[in-house]
Write a protein that holds these residues in place. Structure first.
Motif, PDB file in Angstrom:
ATOM      1  N   LEU A  19       9.272   7.621  -3.941  1.00 23.72           N
ATOM      2  CA  LEU A  19       8.975   6.365  -3.258  1.00 23.72           C
ATOM      3  C   LEU A  19       9.584   5.197  -4.033  1.00 23.72           C
ATOM      4  CD1 LEU A  19       5.230   6.794  -2.207  1.00 23.72           C
ATOM      5  CD2 LEU A  19       7.257   6.960  -0.771  1.00 23.72           C
ATOM      6  N   PRO A  20      10.053   4.163  -3.348  1.00 27.36           N
ATOM      7  CA  PRO A  20      10.610   2.998  -4.043  1.00 27.36           C
ATOM      8  C   PRO A  20       9.577   2.381  -4.983  1.00 27.36           C
ATOM      9  CG  PRO A  20      11.090   2.914  -1.693  1.00 27.36           C
ATOM     10  CD  PRO A  20      10.109   4.030  -1.880  1.00 27.36           C
ATOM     11  N   ILE A  21      10.023   1.900  -6.148  1.00 28.37           N
ATOM     12  CA  ILE A  21       9.062   1.366  -7.116  1.00 28.37           C
ATOM     13  C   ILE A  21       8.390   0.102  -6.600  1.00 28.37           C
ATOM     14  CG2 ILE A  21      10.213   2.381  -9.103  1.00 28.37           C
ATOM     15  CD1 ILE A  21      11.298  -0.422  -9.742  1.00 28.37           C
ATOM     16  N   GLY A  22       9.077  -0.633  -5.708  1.00 27.59           N
ATOM     17  CA  GLY A  22       8.451  -1.828  -5.145  1.00 27.59           C
ATOM     18  C   GLY A  22       7.202  -1.485  -4.357  1.00 27.59           C
ATOM     19  N   VAL A  23       7.256  -0.379  -3.605  1.00 22.31           N
ATOM     20  CA  VAL A  23       6.101   0.064  -2.825  1.00 22.31           C
ATOM     21  C   VAL A  23       4.975   0.513  -3.744  1.00 22.31           C
ATOM     22  CG1 VAL A  23       5.297   1.741  -1.119  1.00 22.31           C
ATOM     23  CG2 VAL A  23       7.578   0.746  -0.915  1.00 22.31           C
ATOM     24  N   THR A  24       5.325   1.267  -4.778  1.00 21.95           N
ATOM     25  CA  THR A  24       4.285   1.749  -5.692  1.00 21.95           C
ATOM     26  C   THR A  24       3.660   0.596  -6.465  1.00 21.95           C
ATOM     27  OG1 THR A  24       5.970   2.242  -7.366  1.00 21.95           O
ATOM     28  CG2 THR A  24       5.310   4.030  -5.943  1.00 21.95           C
ATOM     29  N   PHE A  25       4.429  -0.448  -6.761  1.00 18.92           N
ATOM     30  CA  PHE A  25       3.845  -1.607  -7.439  1.00 18.92           C
ATOM     31  C   PHE A  25       2.947  -2.407  -6.495  1.00 18.92           C
ATOM     32  CE2 PHE A  25       6.693  -1.120 -11.100  1.00 18.92           C
ATOM     33  CZ  PHE A  25       5.840  -1.512 -12.117  1.00 18.92           C
ATOM     34  N   SER A  26       3.290  -2.468  -5.225  1.00 17.49           N
ATOM     35  CA  SER A  26       2.384  -3.106  -4.258  1.00 17.49           C
ATOM     36  C   SER A  26       1.046  -2.376  -4.239  1.00 17.49           C
ATOM     37  CB  SER A  26       3.011  -3.101  -2.854  1.00 17.49           C
ATOM     38  OG  SER A  26       4.079  -4.007  -2.772  1.00 17.49           O
ATOM     39  N   PHE A  27       1.120  -1.048  -4.269  1.00 19.29           N
ATOM     40  CA  PHE A  27      -0.098  -0.235  -4.341  1.00 19.29           C
ATOM     41  C   PHE A  27      -0.855  -0.502  -5.637  1.00 19.29           C
ATOM     42  CE2 PHE A  27      -2.197   3.542  -5.967  1.00 19.29           C
ATOM     43  CZ  PHE A  27      -3.010   3.919  -4.912  1.00 19.29           C
ATOM     44  N   LEU A  28      -0.120  -0.550  -6.751  1.00 20.66           N
ATOM     45  CA  LEU A  28      -0.735  -0.722  -8.069  1.00 20.66           C
ATOM     46  C   LEU A  28      -1.436  -2.065  -8.198  1.00 20.66           C
ATOM     47  CD1 LEU A  28      -0.994   0.572 -10.927  1.00 20.66           C
ATOM     48  CD2 LEU A  28       1.060  -0.695 -11.555  1.00 20.66           C
ATOM     49  N   ILE A  29      -0.897  -3.095  -7.562  1.00 21.70           N
ATOM     50  CA  ILE A  29      -1.514  -4.426  -7.626  1.00 21.70           C
ATOM     51  C   ILE A  29      -2.760  -4.485  -6.755  1.00 21.70           C
ATOM     52  CG2 ILE A  29      -1.191  -6.871  -7.098  1.00 21.70           C
ATOM     53  CD1 ILE A  29       1.814  -6.453  -7.690  1.00 21.70           C
ATOM     54  N   SER A  30      -2.667  -3.976  -5.531  1.00 20.84           N
ATOM     55  CA  SER A  30      -3.784  -4.133  -4.596  1.00 20.84           C
ATOM     56  C   SER A  30      -4.951  -3.208  -4.900  1.00 20.84           C
ATOM     57  CB  SER A  30      -3.305  -3.896  -3.161  1.00 20.84           C
ATOM     58  OG  SER A  30      -3.010  -2.531  -2.940  1.00 20.84           O
ATOM     59  N   SER A  31      -4.677  -2.034  -5.485  1.00 21.05           N
ATOM     60  CA  SER A  31      -5.731  -1.043  -5.679  1.00 21.05           C
ATOM     61  C   SER A  31      -6.922  -1.567  -6.477  1.00 21.05           C
ATOM     62  CB  SER A  31      -5.155   0.215  -6.340  1.00 21.05           C
ATOM     63  OG  SER A  31      -6.154   1.198  -6.492  1.00 21.05           O
ATOM     64  N   PRO A  32      -6.716  -2.177  -7.654  1.00 21.01           N
ATOM     65  CA  PRO A  32      -7.879  -2.689  -8.374  1.00 21.01           C
ATOM     66  C   PRO A  32      -8.322  -4.062  -7.898  1.00 21.01           C
ATOM     67  CG  PRO A  32      -5.908  -3.069  -9.673  1.00 21.01           C
ATOM     68  CD  PRO A  32      -5.475  -2.305  -8.437  1.00 21.01           C
ATOM     69  N   LEU A  33      -7.453  -4.740  -7.141  1.00 22.98           N
ATOM     70  CA  LEU A  33      -7.688  -6.149  -6.836  1.00 22.98           C
ATOM     71  C   LEU A  33      -8.527  -6.352  -5.584  1.00 22.98           C
ATOM     72  CD1 LEU A  33      -6.668  -8.613  -8.417  1.00 22.98           C
ATOM     73  CD2 LEU A  33      -4.808  -8.824  -6.768  1.00 22.98           C
ATOM     74  N   VAL A  34      -8.237  -5.610  -4.525  1.00 21.24           N
ATOM     75  CA  VAL A  34      -8.870  -5.901  -3.233  1.00 21.24           C
ATOM     76  C   VAL A  34      -9.452  -4.653  -2.583  1.00 21.24           C
ATOM     77  CG1 VAL A  34      -7.578  -7.972  -2.665  1.00 21.24           C
ATOM     78  CG2 VAL A  34      -6.574  -5.759  -2.152  1.00 21.24           C
ATOM     79  N   ASP A  35     -10.049  -3.749  -3.369  1.00 21.18           N
ATOM     80  CA  ASP A  35     -10.671  -2.591  -2.732  1.00 21.18           C
ATOM     81  C   ASP A  35     -11.844  -3.050  -1.871  1.00 21.18           C
ATOM     82  OD1 ASP A  35     -13.359  -2.061  -4.264  1.00 21.18           O
ATOM     83  OD2 ASP A  35     -11.877  -2.502  -5.816  1.00 21.18           O
ATOM     84  N   LEU A  36     -12.143  -2.276  -0.854  1.00 22.02           N
ATOM     85  CA  LEU A  36     -13.104  -2.694   0.167  1.00 22.02           C
ATOM     86  C   LEU A  36     -14.501  -2.916  -0.396  1.00 22.02           C
ATOM     87  CD1 LEU A  36     -11.998  -0.387   3.126  1.00 22.02           C
ATOM     88  CD2 LEU A  36     -11.415  -2.778   2.719  1.00 22.02           C
ATOM     89  N   ALA A  37     -14.882  -2.131  -1.389  1.00 20.46           N
ATOM     90  CA  ALA A  37     -16.223  -2.287  -1.962  1.00 20.46           C
ATOM     91  C   ALA A  37     -16.381  -3.666  -2.598  1.00 20.46           C
ATOM     92  CB  ALA A  37     -16.483  -1.195  -2.998  1.00 20.46           C
TER      93      ALA A  37
END
Length: 334
Positions: free
Chosen positions: A116-134
């Motif tokens: 996967l492109p690193i840009g996509v994985t970094f988008s995932f890496l930023i949002s995962s701890p930042l805006v999880d639904l809980a």
């Protein structure tokens, strides 16, 4: 509207719990809730119980849904998209993974090694701890839905922009070579029964609570101290909304810390109640979760210095911008 307000107050804000703890503090402990000690004890017990109850219920529901999207299936979904649409999808998928940034890094390695492109994985890496639904639901329980929704939108925009910048910069060669050589095996995912999904969700609740309980207690303790022991004049003198450097200072202070977002929410709550701008409080939360020093140390093991600097710089500029914008227009949300 009345039904929604009642459900919001009783299920999210847990007014019944607020009153119950108030009775406990005043009738059983014999303390005045308006006093420093009584107010601190009430703040601590109420926030700890509320956060753990909401967190457990939300993680269970989110994890049950997440059981339909194991890493291999998630990788295949992301692999069908390209360009900014892939960054958007990566950021959105990050919201259903209730992990801290350190826990997200192994998935980042897996996605990158799978091509996967690193840009996509970094988008995932930023949002995962930042805006999880809980954390969004907990944010709504502390402030309101307008603030929570606005936080989600700016968090996702930050993740998409961060990933896009890294993608446009063509920094693939600055990922450590072992990441690309660590190829993922194509394994057919076994379809889980309902019982298995429930067991998976239960185990996720147990594992995540084990990881974050100490941060929650520390965060609520700090929040109680700020709310009841530090004079408002002192807080506003340092982090008041009229201070141009308040967002910058909150961001810098947040970086050396390591805590889950659930531990930062009570601190943000106490700061806002003391007159600190909502943007300053959110900048602190974002810096702790997306830019914490331990996370940067772990990330440095899989990327080279230039990519790490671009990532940290892009996220920092995004956090500062969000903080100042929220301070300017946050009165419309509270």
């Amino acid at each position: 509207m009345f039904v929604f307000r009642w459900l919001n107050n009783q299920l999210l804000k847990m007014e019944w719990l607020y009153n119950l703890v108030g009775n406990l503090v005043e009738d059983v402990f014999g303390l005045d809730m308006t006093g420093r000690l009584g107010g601190s004890i009430h703040f601590f017990i109420y926030d700890v119980v509320k956060i753990f109850l909401l967190l457990s219920a939300l993680i269970f529901m989110i994890s049950y849904v997440q059981s339909f999207f194991p890493p291999e299936r998630t990788r295949k979904i992301l692999g069908r998209f390209s360009g900014i649409s892939a960054n958007i999808l990566g950021a959105l998928l990050g919201t259903v993974t209730p992990f801290c940034s350190c826990s997200s890094i192994p998935l980042f390695i897996g996605f990158t090694s799978a091509g996967l492109p690193i840009g996509v994985t970094f988008s995932f890496l930023i949002s995962s701890p930042l805006v999880d639904l809980a954390s969004v639901i907990l944010l709504a329980s502390i402030f309101n839905w307008k603030t929570a929704i606005a936080y989600v939108l700016v968090g996702l925009v930050l993740a998409v922009i961060g990933g896009t910048v890294i993608s446009k910069a063509k920094l693939e060669k600055h990922v450590e070579s072992f990441v690309y050589s660590n190829k993922m095996m194509e394994v057919e995912q076994e379809e889980l029964a309902v019982k298995d999904r429930i067991l998976f969700a239960r185990d996720q609740v147990r594992d995540i609570v084990k990881k974050v309980w100490l941060y929650i207690l520390i965060g609520v303790g700090i929040g109680a101290a700020i709310h009841n022991w530090i004079p408002e004049t002192v807080i506003t003198a340092v982090l008041g909304q009229d201070k141009w450097y308040s967002v910058l200072l909150a961001t810098v202070v947040g970086v050396p810390m390591y805590a889950d977002i659930f531990g930062t929410l009570p601190i943000a709550e106490a700061l806002v109640l003391k007159g600190v701008g909502i943007g300053t409080a959110l900048s602190f939360m974002m810096a702790v979760t997306a830019l914490s020093l331990p996370s940067m140390v772990m990330l440095k093991k899989v990327v080279k210095t230039r990519l790490l600097v671009v990532f940290a710089g892009t996220v920092t500029m995004g956090i500062l911008t969000i903080g100042y914008v929220f301070n300017a227009f946050g009165h419309l949300l509270l």
